[in-house]
Design a protein around this motif. Structure first.
Motif, PDB file in Angstrom:
ATOM      1  N   ALA A  46       0.828  -1.211   0.000  1.00 36.19           N
ATOM      2  CA  ALA A  46       0.000   0.000   0.000  1.00 36.19           C
ATOM      3  C   ALA A  46       0.861   1.260   0.000  1.00 36.19           C
ATOM      4  O   ALA A  46       0.481   2.276  -0.580  1.00 36.19           O
ATOM      5  CB  ALA A  46      -0.924   0.002   1.206  1.00 36.19           C
ATOM      6  N   MET A  47       2.025   1.187   0.618  1.00 34.70           N
ATOM      7  CA  MET A  47       2.891   2.366   0.699  1.00 34.70           C
ATOM      8  C   MET A  47       3.541   2.689  -0.643  1.00 34.70           C
ATOM      9  O   MET A  47       4.000   3.801  -0.864  1.00 34.70           O
ATOM     10  CB  MET A  47       3.952   2.169   1.773  1.00 34.70           C
ATOM     11  N   PHE A  48       3.560   1.735  -1.546  1.00 37.23           N
ATOM     12  CA  PHE A  48       4.183   1.934  -2.843  1.00 37.23           C
ATOM     13  C   PHE A  48       3.235   2.587  -3.851  1.00 37.23           C
ATOM     14  O   PHE A  48       3.590   2.795  -4.998  1.00 37.23           O
ATOM     15  CB  PHE A  48       4.734   0.613  -3.382  1.00 37.23           C
ATOM     16  N   ALA A  49       2.044   2.947  -3.421  1.00 33.24           N
ATOM     17  CA  ALA A  49       1.104   3.657  -4.288  1.00 33.24           C
ATOM     18  C   ALA A  49       1.606   5.069  -4.561  1.00 33.24           C
ATOM     19  O   ALA A  49       1.276   5.670  -5.583  1.00 33.24           O
ATOM     20  CB  ALA A  49      -0.286   3.700  -3.652  1.00 33.24           C
ATOM     21  N   ASP A  50       2.427   5.602  -3.653  1.00 30.69           N
ATOM     22  CA  ASP A  50       3.015   6.927  -3.844  1.00 30.69           C
ATOM     23  C   ASP A  50       4.143   6.807  -4.864  1.00 30.69           C
ATOM     24  O   ASP A  50       5.050   5.975  -4.709  1.00 30.69           O
ATOM     25  CB  ASP A  50       3.537   7.448  -2.501  1.00 30.69           C
ATOM     26  N   SER A  51       4.122   7.633  -5.894  1.00 29.06           N
ATOM     27  CA  SER A  51       5.110   7.516  -6.973  1.00 29.06           C
ATOM     28  C   SER A  51       6.538   7.786  -6.493  1.00 29.06           C
ATOM     29  O   SER A  51       7.486   7.203  -7.018  1.00 29.06           O
ATOM     30  CB  SER A  51       4.752   8.462  -8.125  1.00 29.06           C
ATOM     31  N   SER A  52       6.710   8.632  -5.478  1.00 29.26           N
ATOM     32  CA  SER A  52       8.065   8.909  -4.987  1.00 29.26           C
ATOM     33  C   SER A  52       8.639   7.678  -4.285  1.00 29.26           C
ATOM     34  O   SER A  52       9.839   7.417  -4.375  1.00 29.26           O
ATOM     35  CB  SER A  52       8.066  10.120  -4.051  1.00 29.26           C
ATOM     36  N   VAL A  53       7.802   6.913  -3.594  1.00 30.83           N
ATOM     37  CA  VAL A  53       8.260   5.694  -2.922  1.00 30.83           C
ATOM     38  C   VAL A  53       8.630   4.657  -3.969  1.00 30.83           C
ATOM     39  O   VAL A  53       9.684   4.013  -3.876  1.00 30.83           O
ATOM     40  CB  VAL A  53       7.175   5.152  -1.962  1.00 30.83           C
ATOM     41  N   LEU A  54       7.791   4.496  -4.980  1.00 28.44           N
ATOM     42  CA  LEU A  54       8.064   3.529  -6.034  1.00 28.44           C
ATOM     43  C   LEU A  54       9.344   3.892  -6.788  1.00 28.44           C
ATOM     44  O   LEU A  54      10.172   3.022  -7.086  1.00 28.44           O
ATOM     45  CB  LEU A  54       6.876   3.446  -7.000  1.00 28.44           C
ATOM     46  N   ALA A  55       9.541   5.186  -7.050  1.00 32.98           N
ATOM     47  CA  ALA A  55      10.754   5.633  -7.746  1.00 32.98           C
ATOM     48  C   ALA A  55      11.992   5.343  -6.906  1.00 32.98           C
ATOM     49  O   ALA A  55      13.027   4.888  -7.435  1.00 32.98           O
ATOM     50  CB  ALA A  55      10.655   7.118  -8.078  1.00 32.98           C
ATOM     51  N   ALA A  56      11.919   5.593  -5.583  1.00 35.18           N
ATOM     52  CA  ALA A  56      13.060   5.319  -4.702  1.00 35.18           C
ATOM     53  C   ALA A  56      13.340   3.818  -4.656  1.00 35.18           C
ATOM     54  O   ALA A  56      14.512   3.391  -4.644  1.00 35.18           O
ATOM     55  CB  ALA A  56      12.775   5.854  -3.296  1.00 35.18           C
ATOM     56  N   TRP A  57      12.306   3.003  -4.651  1.00 37.11           N
ATOM     57  CA  TRP A  57      12.458   1.547  -4.615  1.00 37.11           C
ATOM     58  C   TRP A  57      13.159   1.047  -5.896  1.00 37.11           C
ATOM     59  O   TRP A  57      14.079   0.247  -5.840  1.00 37.11           O
ATOM     60  CB  TRP A  57      11.075   0.920  -4.450  1.00 37.11           C
ATOM     61  N   LYS A  58      12.702   1.562  -7.044  1.00 38.03           N
ATOM     62  CA  LYS A  58      13.301   1.157  -8.322  1.00 38.03           C
ATOM     63  C   LYS A  58      14.761   1.609  -8.399  1.00 38.03           C
ATOM     64  O   LYS A  58      15.633   0.841  -8.852  1.00 38.03           O
ATOM     65  CB  LYS A  58      12.513   1.747  -9.486  1.00 38.03           C
ATOM     66  N   ALA A  59      15.020   2.828  -7.935  1.00 35.23           N
ATOM     67  CA  ALA A  59      16.392   3.346  -7.984  1.00 35.23           C
ATOM     68  C   ALA A  59      17.308   2.508  -7.090  1.00 35.23           C
ATOM     69  O   ALA A  59      18.458   2.196  -7.469  1.00 35.23           O
ATOM     70  CB  ALA A  59      16.412   4.808  -7.557  1.00 35.23           C
ATOM     71  N   ARG A  60      16.807   2.118  -5.911  1.00 33.49           N
ATOM     72  CA  ARG A  60      17.622   1.291  -5.005  1.00 33.49           C
ATOM     73  C   ARG A  60      17.878  -0.077  -5.623  1.00 33.49           C
ATOM     74  O   ARG A  60      18.969  -0.646  -5.528  1.00 33.49           O
ATOM     75  CB  ARG A  60      16.940   1.147  -3.641  1.00 33.49           C
ATOM     76  N   GLY A  61      16.864  -0.616  -6.277  1.00 31.67           N
ATOM     77  CA  GLY A  61      17.028  -1.904  -6.952  1.00 31.67           C
ATOM     78  C   GLY A  61      18.076  -1.847  -8.040  1.00 31.67           C
ATOM     79  O   GLY A  61      18.906  -2.768  -8.178  1.00 31.67           O
ATOM     80  N   LYS A  62      18.104  -0.782  -8.826  1.00 36.31           N
ATOM     81  CA  LYS A  62      19.108  -0.623  -9.887  1.00 36.31           C
ATOM     82  C   LYS A  62      20.498  -0.508  -9.296  1.00 36.31           C
ATOM     83  O   LYS A  62      21.462  -1.042  -9.811  1.00 36.31           O
ATOM     84  CB  LYS A  62      18.798   0.596 -10.734  1.00 36.31           C
ATOM     85  N   SER A  63      20.582   0.215  -8.174  1.00 42.61           N
ATOM     86  CA  SER A  63      21.924   0.399  -7.570  1.00 42.61           C
ATOM     87  C   SER A  63      22.460  -0.891  -6.957  1.00 42.61           C
ATOM     88  O   SER A  63      23.663  -1.062  -6.836  1.00 42.61           O
ATOM     89  CB  SER A  63      21.879   1.511  -6.524  1.00 42.61           C
ATOM     90  N   LEU A  64      21.569  -1.808  -6.571  1.00 46.29           N
ATOM     91  CA  LEU A  64      21.997  -3.072  -5.983  1.00 46.29           C
ATOM     92  C   LEU A  64      22.376  -4.107  -7.040  1.00 46.29           C
ATOM     93  O   LEU A  64      23.024  -5.092  -6.727  1.00 46.29           O
ATOM     94  CB  LEU A  64      20.910  -3.647  -5.068  1.00 46.29           C
TER      95      LEU A  64
END
Length: 166
Positions: free
Chosen positions: A147-165
């Motif tokens: 539910a917290m990933f409905a916010d686009s800024s949270v989803l963007a941060a999650w994707k960016a962290r995934g790319k960096s890992l």
């Protein structure tokens, strides 16, 4: 005979038992009305326009409620302090007196940081995203907090962290 000249009697019982206290009013309907209003301390505007029988019903309900509070709940009547005249200085604020502040000064800072931004409601999840050290950890975080990933800024941060890992 006019209704206002006729003498009547009204008895208002505080309880339902024979020996319960009661109030007896005698006189013309208008006199009884005035006596009941005064006796029970009813605000005049609350009974304005009501016929005498409805004033009696309201007074009876008040009397029986008082008796119920007294007999069943152990309540006692506490006298109200005398009302002070409207002239003169405004009474002191007891809360201000207790806290040692002036009436106009609240004991807290009403606006601690007028230009500060409100706290970010996503701060926790963004912090958790940054803590993740594996892609699997990121996936698990998403699964547990979708539910917290409905916010686009949270989803963007999650994707960016995934790319960096990766």
């Amino acid at each position: 005979m006019s209704e206002n000249r006729r003498s009547v009697s009204v008895t208002i019982k505080y309880g339902k038992e024979e020996d319960e206290p009661c109030a007896v009013f005698e006189g013309t309907p208008q006199q009884i009305r005035e006596d009941i209003i005064e006796y029970f301390g009813m605000p005049r505007e609350s009974v304005e326009g009501l016929p005498l029988n409805e004033v009696v019903v309201n007074a009876t309900r008040t009397a029986q409620a008082l008796d119920l509070i007294r007999s069943q709940l152990g309540g006692v009547i506490i006298p109200q302090p005398e009302a002070k005249p409207a002239s003169g200085p405004e009474p002191a604020d007891p809360w201000a007196a207790a806290s040692g502040t002036a009436k106009s000064d609240p004991p807290w800072d009403p606006d601690p940081a007028p230009n500060a931004e409100p706290p970010n409601p996503n701060a926790w999840i963004l912090g958790e995203i940054e803590k993740q050290t594996t892609v699997e950890g990121l996936k698990k975080l998403w699964a547990e907090n979708q539910a917290m990933f409905a916010d686009s800024s949270v989803l963007a941060a999650w994707k960016a962290r995934g790319k960096s890992l990766r």
